[in-house]
Design a protein around this motif. Structure first.
Motif, PDB file in Angstrom:
ATOM      1  N   ASP A  50      39.487 -87.977  23.781  1.00 44.93           N
ATOM      2  CA  ASP A  50      40.191 -88.849  24.659  1.00 44.93           C
ATOM      3  C   ASP A  50      40.038 -88.220  25.888  1.00 44.93           C
ATOM      4  O   ASP A  50      40.823 -88.257  27.004  1.00 44.93           O
ATOM      5  N   VAL A  51      39.226 -86.980  26.090  1.00 46.37           N
ATOM      6  CA  VAL A  51      38.812 -86.278  27.182  1.00 46.37           C
ATOM      7  C   VAL A  51      38.562 -87.198  28.499  1.00 46.37           C
ATOM      8  O   VAL A  51      37.822 -88.181  27.964  1.00 46.37           O
ATOM      9  N   VAL A  52      38.798 -87.111  29.358  1.00 47.28           N
ATOM     10  CA  VAL A  52      38.245 -87.873  30.741  1.00 47.28           C
ATOM     11  C   VAL A  52      37.917 -87.213  32.011  1.00 47.28           C
ATOM     12  O   VAL A  52      38.741 -86.321  32.460  1.00 47.28           O
ATOM     13  N   SER A  53      36.780 -87.286  32.542  1.00 48.05           N
ATOM     14  CA  SER A  53      36.316 -86.508  33.650  1.00 48.05           C
ATOM     15  C   SER A  53      36.531 -87.507  34.870  1.00 48.05           C
ATOM     16  O   SER A  53      36.054 -88.763  34.712  1.00 48.05           O
ATOM     17  N   LEU A  54      37.247 -87.061  35.732  1.00 46.57           N
ATOM     18  CA  LEU A  54      37.371 -87.919  36.983  1.00 46.57           C
ATOM     19  C   LEU A  54      36.145 -87.459  38.085  1.00 46.57           C
ATOM     20  O   LEU A  54      36.190 -88.363  38.860  1.00 46.57           O
ATOM     21  N   GLU A  61      37.363 -77.276  52.845  1.00 49.37           N
ATOM     22  CA  GLU A  61      37.948 -78.506  53.531  1.00 49.37           C
ATOM     23  C   GLU A  61      37.369 -79.647  52.664  1.00 49.37           C
ATOM     24  O   GLU A  61      38.321 -80.480  52.423  1.00 49.37           O
ATOM     25  N   ASP A  62      36.368 -79.640  52.262  1.00 53.09           N
ATOM     26  CA  ASP A  62      35.650 -80.615  51.261  1.00 53.09           C
ATOM     27  C   ASP A  62      36.457 -80.608  50.040  1.00 53.09           C
ATOM     28  O   ASP A  62      36.618 -81.837  49.503  1.00 53.09           O
ATOM     29  N   ALA A  63      36.871 -79.488  49.615  1.00 53.69           N
ATOM     30  CA  ALA A  63      37.733 -79.320  48.398  1.00 53.69           C
ATOM     31  C   ALA A  63      39.102 -80.244  48.741  1.00 53.69           C
ATOM     32  O   ALA A  63      39.434 -80.816  47.810  1.00 53.69           O
ATOM     33  N   ARG A  64      39.675 -79.848  49.755  1.00 53.80           N
ATOM     34  CA  ARG A  64      41.125 -80.211  49.881  1.00 53.80           C
ATOM     35  C   ARG A  64      41.049 -81.854  50.095  1.00 53.80           C
ATOM     36  O   ARG A  64      41.691 -82.499  49.827  1.00 53.80           O
ATOM     37  N   LEU A  65      39.886 -82.348  50.885  1.00 55.77           N
ATOM     38  CA  LEU A  65      39.729 -83.653  50.979  1.00 55.77           C
ATOM     39  C   LEU A  65      39.408 -84.509  49.761  1.00 55.77           C
ATOM     40  O   LEU A  65      40.024 -85.780  49.586  1.00 55.77           O
ATOM     41  N   ALA A  66      38.707 -83.915  49.114  1.00 53.50           N
ATOM     42  CA  ALA A  66      38.584 -84.329  47.749  1.00 53.50           C
ATOM     43  C   ALA A  66      39.809 -84.840  46.836  1.00 53.50           C
ATOM     44  O   ALA A  66      39.979 -85.526  46.223  1.00 53.50           O
ATOM     45  N   GLN A 108      42.727 -85.157  48.328  1.00 55.08           N
ATOM     46  CA  GLN A 108      43.427 -86.196  49.123  1.00 55.08           C
ATOM     47  C   GLN A 108      42.914 -87.409  48.685  1.00 55.08           C
ATOM     48  O   GLN A 108      43.620 -88.579  48.899  1.00 55.08           O
ATOM     49  N   ALA A 109      41.779 -87.531  48.156  1.00 50.30           N
ATOM     50  CA  ALA A 109      41.045 -88.947  47.751  1.00 50.30           C
ATOM     51  C   ALA A 109      41.481 -89.284  46.664  1.00 50.30           C
ATOM     52  O   ALA A 109      41.086 -90.435  46.046  1.00 50.30           O
ATOM     53  N   LEU A 110      42.080 -88.404  45.759  1.00 48.21           N
ATOM     54  CA  LEU A 110      42.192 -88.620  44.158  1.00 48.21           C
ATOM     55  C   LEU A 110      43.201 -89.800  44.099  1.00 48.21           C
ATOM     56  O   LEU A 110      44.190 -90.007  45.102  1.00 48.21           O
ATOM     57  N   PRO A 111      43.492 -90.499  42.936  1.00 49.49           N
ATOM     58  CA  PRO A 111      44.382 -91.609  42.940  1.00 49.49           C
ATOM     59  C   PRO A 111      45.559 -90.859  42.609  1.00 49.49           C
ATOM     60  O   PRO A 111      45.775 -89.854  42.178  1.00 49.49           O
ATOM     61  N   ASP A 112      46.821 -91.732  42.894  1.00 51.62           N
ATOM     62  CA  ASP A 112      48.031 -91.151  42.631  1.00 51.62           C
ATOM     63  C   ASP A 112      48.522 -90.404  41.210  1.00 51.62           C
ATOM     64  O   ASP A 112      49.227 -89.736  40.949  1.00 51.62           O
ATOM     65  N   ASP A 113      47.836 -91.347  40.277  1.00 54.30           N
ATOM     66  CA  ASP A 113      48.012 -91.017  38.834  1.00 54.30           C
ATOM     67  C   ASP A 113      47.153 -89.965  38.410  1.00 54.30           C
ATOM     68  O   ASP A 113      46.861 -89.838  37.162  1.00 54.30           O
ATOM     69  N   ALA A 114      46.502 -89.337  39.290  1.00 56.98           N
ATOM     70  CA  ALA A 114      45.279 -88.312  38.740  1.00 56.98           C
ATOM     71  C   ALA A 114      46.001 -87.276  37.738  1.00 56.98           C
ATOM     72  O   ALA A 114      45.511 -86.958  36.855  1.00 56.98           O
ATOM     73  N   PRO A 115      47.005 -86.394  38.281  1.00 59.43           N
ATOM     74  CA  PRO A 115      47.710 -85.620  37.361  1.00 59.43           C
ATOM     75  C   PRO A 115      48.086 -86.073  36.297  1.00 59.43           C
ATOM     76  O   PRO A 115      48.775 -87.250  36.151  1.00 59.43           O
ATOM     77  N   PRO A 116      48.406 -85.478  34.884  1.00 58.40           N
ATOM     78  CA  PRO A 116      47.805 -83.852  35.106  1.00 58.40           C
ATOM     79  C   PRO A 116      46.480 -83.734  35.193  1.00 58.40           C
ATOM     80  O   PRO A 116      45.709 -84.278  34.469  1.00 58.40           O
ATOM     81  N   GLY A 145      45.062 -78.828  48.829  1.00 57.38           N
ATOM     82  CA  GLY A 145      45.183 -80.405  48.905  1.00 57.38           C
ATOM     83  C   GLY A 145      46.449 -80.673  48.014  1.00 57.38           C
ATOM     84  O   GLY A 145      47.025 -81.928  48.146  1.00 57.38           O
ATOM     85  N   ALA A 146      46.388 -79.890  46.711  1.00 52.85           N
ATOM     86  CA  ALA A 146      47.492 -80.436  45.600  1.00 52.85           C
ATOM     87  C   ALA A 146      48.711 -80.285  46.319  1.00 52.85           C
ATOM     88  O   ALA A 146      49.894 -81.066  46.461  1.00 52.85           O
ATOM     89  N   ALA A 147      49.172 -79.017  47.223  1.00 45.35           N
ATOM     90  CA  ALA A 147      50.295 -78.810  47.666  1.00 45.35           C
ATOM     91  C   ALA A 147      50.719 -80.165  48.534  1.00 45.35           C
ATOM     92  O   ALA A 147      51.671 -80.483  48.766  1.00 45.35           O
TER      93      ALA A 147
END
Lengths: 349, 349
Positions: free
Chosen positions: A224-228, A238-243, A245-253, A270-272
């Motif tokens: 059931d593993v999934v890679s986003l 900065e690119d990591a932060r923006l990446a 930011q671009a994730l869907p709201d339901d990305a976590p956990p 970005g997470a913070a």
DNA sequence: CTGAAAGCGCTTACAG
DNA sequence: CTGAAAGCGCTTACAG
């Protein structure tokens, strides 16, 4: 400008003082000719007492060897200073002077600069710490005659992906450990923030990530593993932060494997900014053991890399190549995982 | 190992091909003798066409100048790679080969290594990026004759504290701005986390901190300022963290001026461990604009230092000294404050 | 304006 | 086991 100073002593001066010929002095110093132990001792003693130092330019002209190696680094990756330190240590010990050149620009420009350097013939060998196009690299398998006039060029990270070993700086083994350990801790949703494709290490980490995800998917226990996915592609946080930011709201956990600590810091930031807690909603791993990483909140799980040792090894390869000797085998790992808070509580083997 | 290859062309080859003497080739290339424009053009054209490159060892032997400079760096401070890049750029442009040596150990050991390097006579000049005892440094005011046989030794950070200018890497001007701006924002309780005393920059920041506090105390508007002291004394963030741990419970609200970003990160971590919020209970400033600092939460207020330019300037000073020319003046600032979250909301001039 | 010649300080066949 | 001699590739007074 007139320099009024006694000229430094030459081998001729030493010869006169020791009552021998210049040739004998040379033999005593280089240990090459046949010479009696007594004579040699006397010559060395005299040389020492007058502070004799061979004129390297003269030696170089006679031997047709420059005794110089070049190391090419980039201006951007700070840890290269440590690689340089290790490389310099080995080169100096092997009797070479090592010169540093910094190159900038894209891979074509860097390659052009390395090519000029190799063609200039001022160096017996060139070690590049920055990615260059593979065709400037010396084919160490080829006959020495084929390298007429050119310096031997060796890269710190070899482009031959099949030759990757645990002793290599680009060994991505820790990625599999990260993924497997996080899987065992219950994580199922993964993301990789990759570095620039030009870097062997970045490619290796990305490939290792994808392979680890594939293995997990093939295992019934973790099917059931999934890679986003794989995002990023630069060393910029900065690119990591923006990446993130671009994730869907339901990305976590979410478990993020970042290609280095700087990208991991961008992920944390970005997470913070999205109100996601770490290591609650998001866990993240870095690479390089940047000093600041241990003092982030949460402190960064990372890979401690012995850059100095990696520099020594790369230089040993270059020195061996320059001398036409086989490359030394060196498989002891230079990398070690450091588990910290950013991956949350874990059971680590 | 036998190298079967055509020897690279010499000035003699070029002379023969151009139908002139070897002397004429030399004059054409160095631009030194009197030579007709036509002859020079022809020689240069031939030299170019056969890919002639002067043998530097031969030239060096004849001119008694090595054409080499050395830069001494430490293995620990990563930003030195950028200083190195700037220094190398200037040295290369000035026609020198630049060699890098890494030295380790305490100030005595480092000084000894620099001394050996200078005495070895392989380099016309040595630039040290690490602190060394002042007596190895060349007295540039003294007659050239006094420097018999020794390399000129110049330090990136000069030890003459009175000569400090805004163009200097060790200029601590931003410290006063930090303190004054935080005072204006209502802060009254300060602490300085210092770097190692050996470093001119660390000493300058500490002194500037103490002076700024004194000035504030002397000003009726801010006479209630209190300094909790100067702590630290290494570049280790762990010491900064421990210093915060050792603070009394009633230390906040507190404004911390840290000698660099790494120490500032240690302060932030220590504060977080004590449950102190930042920038609520504790505000902090760093130095160096480490890439990761912008991605901490809170992001780090810091001083952006143009290390590459600082390296260029230091090398210009060395080159001038080696050539016996007066030191170039260069007062444009290489440092610029970057206000971020760690100092809280502020009104900045 | 250009060339012949010396010499920088080493190392290395070669002769003794 | 040791020395006399040549020569590496340049630059630079000096002569023409």
């Amino acid at each position: 400008m007139i320099r009024i100073m006694p000229n430094p002593p030459t081998s001729r001066d030493v010869a006169r003082l020791a009552g021998v010929s210049q040739a004998t002095v040379s033999y005593a110093l280089t240990g090459r000719g046949t010479i009696s132990a007594a004579t040699r001792a006397r010559v060395l003693q005299v040389a020492e007492s007058v502070g004799y130092r061979p004129n390297l330019a003269a030696r170089s002209m006679r031997t047709r060897r420059t005794g110089r190696l070049a190391v090419v680094s980039g201006p951007t990756l700070d840890h290269q200073l440590r690689v340089l330190a290790g490389a310099g240590e080995v080169a100096t010990a092997a009797g070479y002077a090592v010169e540093t050149r910094t190159v900038d620009g894209d891979v074509e420009e860097r390659t052009a600069r390395v090519r000029e350097l190799a063609a200039a013939g001022q160096h017996e060998g060139v070690l590049t710490l920055v990615p260059v196009l593979a065709d400037v690299l010396t084919d160490l398998g080829a006959a020495v005659a084929d390298r007429a006039g050119e310096s031997v060029v060796v890269a710190e990270a070899t482009f031959d992906e099949h030759m990757r070993s645990a002793g290599d700086l680009a060994d991505a083994g820790p990625v599999a450990v990260f993924v497997e350990t996080l899987l065992a801790a219950g994580h199922r949703r993964f993301l990789h923030v990759a570095g620039p494709d030009q870097y062997v290490s970045a490619r290796a980490r990305r490939d290792a990530y994808l392979a680890a995800i594939d293995r997990a998917a093939a295992d019934p226990a973790t099917a059931d593993v999934v890679s986003l996915g794989v995002v990023g592609g630069t060393w910029s946080p900065e690119d990591a932060r923006l990446a993130v930011q671009a994730l869907p709201d339901d990305a976590p956990p979410l478990a993020v494997v970042a290609a280095n600590d700087l990208l991991a810091a961008g992920v944390l930031r970005g997470a913070a900014e999205r109100g996601w807690s770490a290591p609650g909603d998001v866990v993240v791993t870095g690479w390089d053991a940047a000093a600041m990483g241990a003092y982030l909140t949460p402190s960064l799980t990372t890979v401690d890399v012995d850059f100095t040792e990696a520099g020594r090894r790369a230089m040993r390869r270059l020195v061996a190549a320059v001398r036409g000797e086989p490359a030394p085998r060196q498989d002891a790992a230079v990398q070690r995982i450091v588990w910290r808070e950013s991956t949350g509580p874990l059971t680590v083997a």
